[in-house]
Design a protein around this motif. Structure first.
Motif, PDB file in Angstrom:
ATOM      1  N   THR A 129     -28.284 -26.270   3.067  1.00 32.85           N
ATOM      2  CA  THR A 129     -27.138 -25.978   2.209  1.00 32.85           C
ATOM      3  C   THR A 129     -27.089 -26.983   1.073  1.00 32.85           C
ATOM      4  OG1 THR A 129     -25.880 -25.032   4.038  1.00 32.85           O
ATOM      5  CG2 THR A 129     -24.633 -25.731   2.107  1.00 32.85           C
ATOM      6  N   PRO A 132     -24.623 -28.092  -1.709  1.00 31.91           N
ATOM      7  CA  PRO A 132     -23.286 -28.014  -2.306  1.00 31.91           C
ATOM      8  C   PRO A 132     -23.359 -28.182  -3.822  1.00 31.91           C
ATOM      9  CG  PRO A 132     -23.346 -29.570  -0.464  1.00 31.91           C
ATOM     10  CD  PRO A 132     -24.761 -29.242  -0.811  1.00 31.91           C
ATOM     11  N   ARG A 151     -20.493 -18.678  -0.930  1.00 31.73           N
ATOM     12  CA  ARG A 151     -21.840 -19.210  -0.723  1.00 31.73           C
ATOM     13  C   ARG A 151     -22.890 -18.169  -1.095  1.00 31.73           C
ATOM     14  NH1 ARG A 151     -22.891 -19.814   5.217  1.00 31.73           N
ATOM     15  NH2 ARG A 151     -23.759 -17.702   4.998  1.00 31.73           N
ATOM     16  N   SER A 209     -21.601 -23.330  -3.091  1.00 32.88           N
ATOM     17  CA  SER A 209     -22.818 -23.829  -2.464  1.00 32.88           C
ATOM     18  C   SER A 209     -23.874 -22.735  -2.457  1.00 32.88           C
ATOM     19  CB  SER A 209     -22.558 -24.300  -1.024  1.00 32.88           C
ATOM     20  OG  SER A 209     -22.222 -23.201  -0.193  1.00 32.88           O
ATOM     21  N   ARG A 266     -27.195 -21.675  -0.012  1.00 31.24           N
ATOM     22  CA  ARG A 266     -27.924 -21.943   1.223  1.00 31.24           C
ATOM     23  C   ARG A 266     -29.287 -21.276   1.134  1.00 31.24           C
ATOM     24  NH1 ARG A 266     -25.958 -19.837   7.111  1.00 31.24           N
ATOM     25  NH2 ARG A 266     -26.469 -17.849   6.105  1.00 31.24           N
TER      26      ARG A 266
END
Length: 398
Positions: A81, A83, A193, A69, A71
């Protein structure tokens, strides 16, 4: 070419672009010299799409992390966020990744030489002379070659010596710090992330980032403003994000071009690739995939030049690249021009990225490295949402 050359091709620069070009040409049986200065690691978030692994036969064990993901953080600190879905964004450490590419080129037959290119000049019979030094204060050495590929970075000596106005390419100045991730994470950080900060105090015209690298992470930012305090702002960012006390492994900075040169060849025996050709994507700053693609296309053009003796073949490198990726670069350039203007627009940009259609098409384009042609209505919807967010029209907001 009636005089014997020492090499068919000298590739100046051993980053992803130069190492790819040297590998491809060596695999074709050409006598290749790969000239690279030692100890230089480019500041880079290290993100690569899965398509790169497939296109360039890169083993998965070179990935130090898989990001699932992204962000993005607005000036107001609003977080969205995005994905990735079924795929992932691969993360590499440039010191290990680049060296693996250079070793692969060497194993394919390219002759690795450590040194800094000083000059590229013409010789009789269509040959070129490449002058270099193996270290500071070392004697000047020269080699003759039939062709030169300049892949020596944003401030390429090859490009500046051989191509008109090459020094005028616009750049973002990037700086990052590679930081060790502690066993007990005490800040807002996830190992899968990528965080991207669209906040004017961190970058007035680009963005800042926190990217996972397995046991390490990259935290940095970029700006085209030469007076912007990159190091001081990175320190402030580390305090803002809670990473100020994490151990710093190394610090790196360099200019990153954000516009392809109008010409990549000198019409004789030189062609450029990678950062030297300006192939870093605007808006995102993504460069590894495009550098390797440009390196491969330059190698193909040089191979055709060596086979035919026709210098017009060198033009195929830029022509092929722009046909494949020129439209994407144009769109990303427009995005950067409009959305990175000020914090008010950045806020709207982050809000727009909360839209499922935007997220889906963004990731599909990133993974496939081409504009998504199916689902045209989604593109139409995004176009009007884009305009709405730009002008603050409530009617288009979800």
């Amino acid at each position: 070419m009636t005089q014997e050359a020492e090499y068919d091709v000298v590739v100046v620069g051993g980053g992803p672009s130069g190492a790819t070009a040297a590998h491809d040409l060596a695999c074709e049986g050409y006598k290749v010299m790969l000239l690279d200065k030692a100890g230089r690691i480019k500041p880079c978030g290290g993100a690569i799409p899965p398509r790169l692994l497939k296109d360039f036969d890169i083993p998965h064990n070179l990935l130090v992390a898989h990001a699932h993901s992204a962000r993005i953080i607005a000036p107001s600190n609003k977080k969205v966020t995005m994905p990735v879905g079924d795929g992932f964004v691969g993360m590499v450490d440039r010191d290990e990744f680049d060296e693996w590419l250079r070793n692969r080129a060497n194993e394919a037959g390219a002759h690795r030489v450590t040194g800094r290119c000083e000059k590229v000049e013409d010789k009789q019979f269509g040959l070129a002379i490449v002058s270099f030094r193996s270290g500071r204060g070392a004697d000047l050495q020269t080699v003759t070659t039939k062709a030169v590929i300049g892949a020596d970075g944003a401030r390429s000596k090859v490009a500046q010596q051989c191509l008109k106005n090459a020094e005028r390419v616009p750049c973002v100045y990037a700086y990052h710090e590679v930081v060790k991730v502690p066993e007990k994470v005490d800040a807002d950080y996830e190992e899968d992330r990528c965080d991207v900060y669209y906040q004017g105090h961190l970058s007035p015209d680009f963005y800042a980032w926190v990217f996972p690298h397995g046991k390490h992470m990259s935290i940095g930012l970029g700006s085209a403003n030469k007076g912007f305090p990159l190091r001081e702002t990175t320190r402030m960012m580390r305090e803002q994000t809670g990473f100020s006390h994490w151990e710093t492994v190394r610090k790196e900075g360099a200019p990153i071009p954000l516009k392809p040169l109008k010409r990549w060849d000198n019409g004789k025996n030189v062609v450029v690739a990678g950062d030297a050709a300006g192939v870093v994507a605007p808006s995102s700053g993504e460069g590894i995939y495009y550098a390797m693609t440009a390196g491969r296309m330059s190698a193909t053009a040089v191979s055709q030049f060596l086979q035919t003796g026709d210098a017009k073949a060198l033009k195929l490198a830029r022509k092929s690249f722009m046909k494949a990726h020129g439209k994407v670069f144009w769109i990303l350039g427009i995005m950067q021009y409009f959305w990175y203007k000020n914090d008010k627009r950045r806020e709207r940009f982050v809000k727009m990225c909360d839209d499922p259609d935007v997220q889906r098409l963004t990731w599909e384009a990133y993974m496939n490295k081409e504009l998504v042609k199916r689902d045209p209505m989604a593109h139409v919807k995004i176009f009007f949402k884009d305009l709405g967010h730009l002008f603050g029209l409530k009617a288009v907001e979800r």
